[in-house]
Design an enzyme around this catalytic site. Structure first.
Site, PDB file in Angstrom:
ATOM      1  N   LEU A  61      15.143   1.663  -2.014  1.00 41.40           N
ATOM      2  CA  LEU A  61      14.123   2.543  -1.002  1.00 41.40           C
ATOM      3  C   LEU A  61      13.827   1.688   0.042  1.00 41.40           C
ATOM      4  CD1 LEU A  61      11.805   4.629  -0.511  1.00 41.40           C
ATOM      5  CD2 LEU A  61      10.107   3.219  -1.636  1.00 41.40           C
ATOM      6  N   ASP A 108      -4.338   8.881   6.786  1.00 40.05           N
ATOM      7  CA  ASP A 108      -5.454   8.843   7.418  1.00 40.05           C
ATOM      8  C   ASP A 108      -6.590   9.037   6.796  1.00 40.05           C
ATOM      9  OD1 ASP A 108      -6.903   9.076   9.971  1.00 40.05           O
ATOM     10  OD2 ASP A 108      -6.371  11.149  10.471  1.00 40.05           O
ATOM     11  N   HIS A 124     -10.060   0.508   4.841  1.00 37.56           N
ATOM     12  CA  HIS A 124      -8.780  -0.018   4.850  1.00 37.56           C
ATOM     13  C   HIS A 124      -8.358  -0.724   3.935  1.00 37.56           C
ATOM     14  CE1 HIS A 124      -8.810   1.730   9.166  1.00 37.56           C
ATOM     15  NE2 HIS A 124      -9.817   0.942   9.557  1.00 37.56           N
TER      16      HIS A 124
HETATM   17  C1  IPE Z   1      -3.005   8.347  13.023  1.00 39.86           C
HETATM   18  O1  IPE Z   1      -4.341   8.343  12.581  1.00 39.86           O
HETATM   19  C2  IPE Z   1      -2.453   6.847  13.022  1.00 39.86           C
HETATM   20  C3  IPE Z   1      -2.274   6.473  11.848  1.00 39.86           C
HETATM   21  C4  IPE Z   1      -2.685   6.868  10.604  1.00 39.86           C
HETATM   22  C5  IPE Z   1      -1.751   5.031  11.865  1.00 39.86           C
HETATM   23  P1  IPE Z   1      -5.492   8.418  13.783  1.00 39.86           P
HETATM   24  O2  IPE Z   1      -6.832   8.388  13.010  1.00 39.86           O
HETATM   25  O3  IPE Z   1      -5.241   7.098  14.590  1.00 39.86           O
HETATM   26  O4  IPE Z   1      -5.162   9.780  14.621  1.00 39.86           O
HETATM   27  P2  IPE Z   1      -6.159  10.546  15.273  1.00 39.86           P
HETATM   28  O5  IPE Z   1      -6.694   9.740  16.524  1.00 39.86           O
HETATM   29  O6  IPE Z   1      -7.037  11.156  14.490  1.00 39.86           O
HETATM   30  O7  IPE Z   1      -5.472  11.655  16.138  1.00 39.86           O
HETATM   31  C1  IPE Z   2      -6.181   5.717   8.853  1.00 41.34           C
HETATM   32  O1  IPE Z   2      -7.569   5.793   8.644  1.00 41.34           O
HETATM   33  C2  IPE Z   2      -5.801   4.104   9.183  1.00 41.34           C
HETATM   34  C3  IPE Z   2      -5.399   4.109  10.634  1.00 41.34           C
HETATM   35  C4  IPE Z   2      -5.322   4.778  11.543  1.00 41.34           C
HETATM   36  C5  IPE Z   2      -4.757   2.673  11.017  1.00 41.34           C
HETATM   37  P1  IPE Z   2      -8.582   5.759   9.910  1.00 41.34           P
HETATM   38  O2  IPE Z   2      -9.135   4.687  10.338  1.00 41.34           O
HETATM   39  O3  IPE Z   2      -8.009   6.675  10.964  1.00 41.34           O
HETATM   40  O4  IPE Z   2      -9.755   6.625   9.216  1.00 41.34           O
HETATM   41  P2  IPE Z   2     -10.785   7.927   9.875  1.00 41.34           P
HETATM   42  O5  IPE Z   2      -9.934   8.999  10.414  1.00 41.34           O
HETATM   43  O6  IPE Z   2     -11.438   7.285  10.829  1.00 41.34           O
HETATM   44  O7  IPE Z   2     -11.544   8.546   8.776  1.00 41.34           O
HETATM   45 MG    MG Z   3      -8.038   8.695  11.413  1.00 42.92          MG
END
Ligand code: IPE
Ligand code: IPE
Ligand code: MG
Length: 253
Positions: A148, A37, A54
């Site tokens: 793995l 995240d 990303h």
């Molecule tokens: C959780 O992250 C899902 C992934 C990392 C794939 P999100 O960014 O979607 O989660 P919330 O919305 O902050 O809970």
């Molecule tokens: C995690 O990073 C990637 C996915 C959930 C696919 P985010 O896109 O959620 O990044 P933030 O949380 O908005 O910073």
């Molecule tokens: Mg996120």
């Protein structure tokens, strides 16, 4: 060969031995699960579009898979796309899907060579055709590998997984007395795998976000403020060292 020549020829960076030295190989988790995240915030901090975050995050997927494999960790589950992530703008969803395809296409030879076995968790059938095809190719190519195991959680939700388990019990007419913990484990998408010992979430958020609700029952939780694109070898080593120092009682004394 000089450093520059090595870079030009695309030679992989040598593993950082200092980082590896801190890790007690006897106290490694068998299964690590990661909520990757903070890509968006990492990009925002730099005045870049979320897609750049990303893209940078994919580099860390490479790092963590390579390091897990080198350390001899048996299972690694990566949360790549949740059932709730469809709420994001269509262009972001499509960026995430293309990055996934790009990653699998590029990395499959090296993953296969390392003996990595790719699996997926989640409902893959809802993904675009080309994504499904690339995933199927990766899973098929690596299915007999014994190194793995990497579970890619894509369009995955813990609640949806449990709903599917209950439906299966009902449609198959499983007798109630047969539905015990062992049966449920065998009906989950992680069937045959040990539950995660360590769950890592980056970016400072302290929630589960519908990840592996059943399987995380006794996982050690590790939260770090570091955004996923900055979660490098040293950060992963820190998490593993922290895990090695945990006292896991499983309800005992
Ligand atoms: C959780 O992250 C899902 C992934 C990392 C794939 P999100 O960014 O979607 O989660 P919330 O919305 O902050 O809970
Ligand atoms: C995690 O990073 C990637 C996915 C959930 C696919 P985010 O896109 O959620 O990044 P933030 O949380 O908005 O910073
Ligand atoms: Mg996120």
């Amino acid at each position: 060969m000089g450093v520059l020549a090595g870079i030009l020829l695309g030679r992989r960076r040598r593993p950082n031995t200092q980082v590896y030295d801190q890790i007690d190989r006897e106290k490694l988790p068998a299964h690590v699960a990661v909520i990757m995240d903070g890509n968006g915030r990492w990009a925002k901090q730099r005045g870049l579009p979320r897609s750049a975050g990303h893209r940078a995050g994919v580099e860390r997927v490479r790092t963590i898979i390579r390091m897990s494999s080198d350390l001899g960790i048996r299972y690694l589950t990566l949360y790549a796309f949740s059932t709730e992530n469809w709420k994001r703008p269509a262009d972001e969803v499509s960026t995430l899907m293309s990055l996934l395809v790009e990653y699998l296409t590029k990395e499959l030879p090296e993953l296969h060579e390392k003996g990595v076995r790719i699996r997926t968790l989640g409902d893959i059938t809802a993904l675009p055709e080309d994504v499904q095809a690339e995933i199927a190719r990766a899973v098929e190519t690596t299915r007999n590998n014994t190194g793995l195991t990497v579970n890619m959680a894509i369009n995955y939700g813990g609640r949806q997984e449990l709903v599917a388990v209950v439906r299966r019990a009902l449609t198959e007419g499983v007798p109630p007395e047969k539905v015990d913990e062992a049966w449920i484990s065998s009906a989950l998408q992680t069937a045959g795998e040990p539950d995660p010992d360590l769950m890592i979430r980056t970016s400072g958020e302290m929630r589960i976000s519908n990840f592996l609700l059943y399987q995380l029952a006794y996982a050690e939780l590790y939260f770090t403020d570091t955004y996923w694109p900055d979660f490098d070898e040293a950060e992963y080593a820190k998490a593993l060292v922290d895990f090695a120092g945990r006292d896991r009682r499983f309800g005992g004394v």
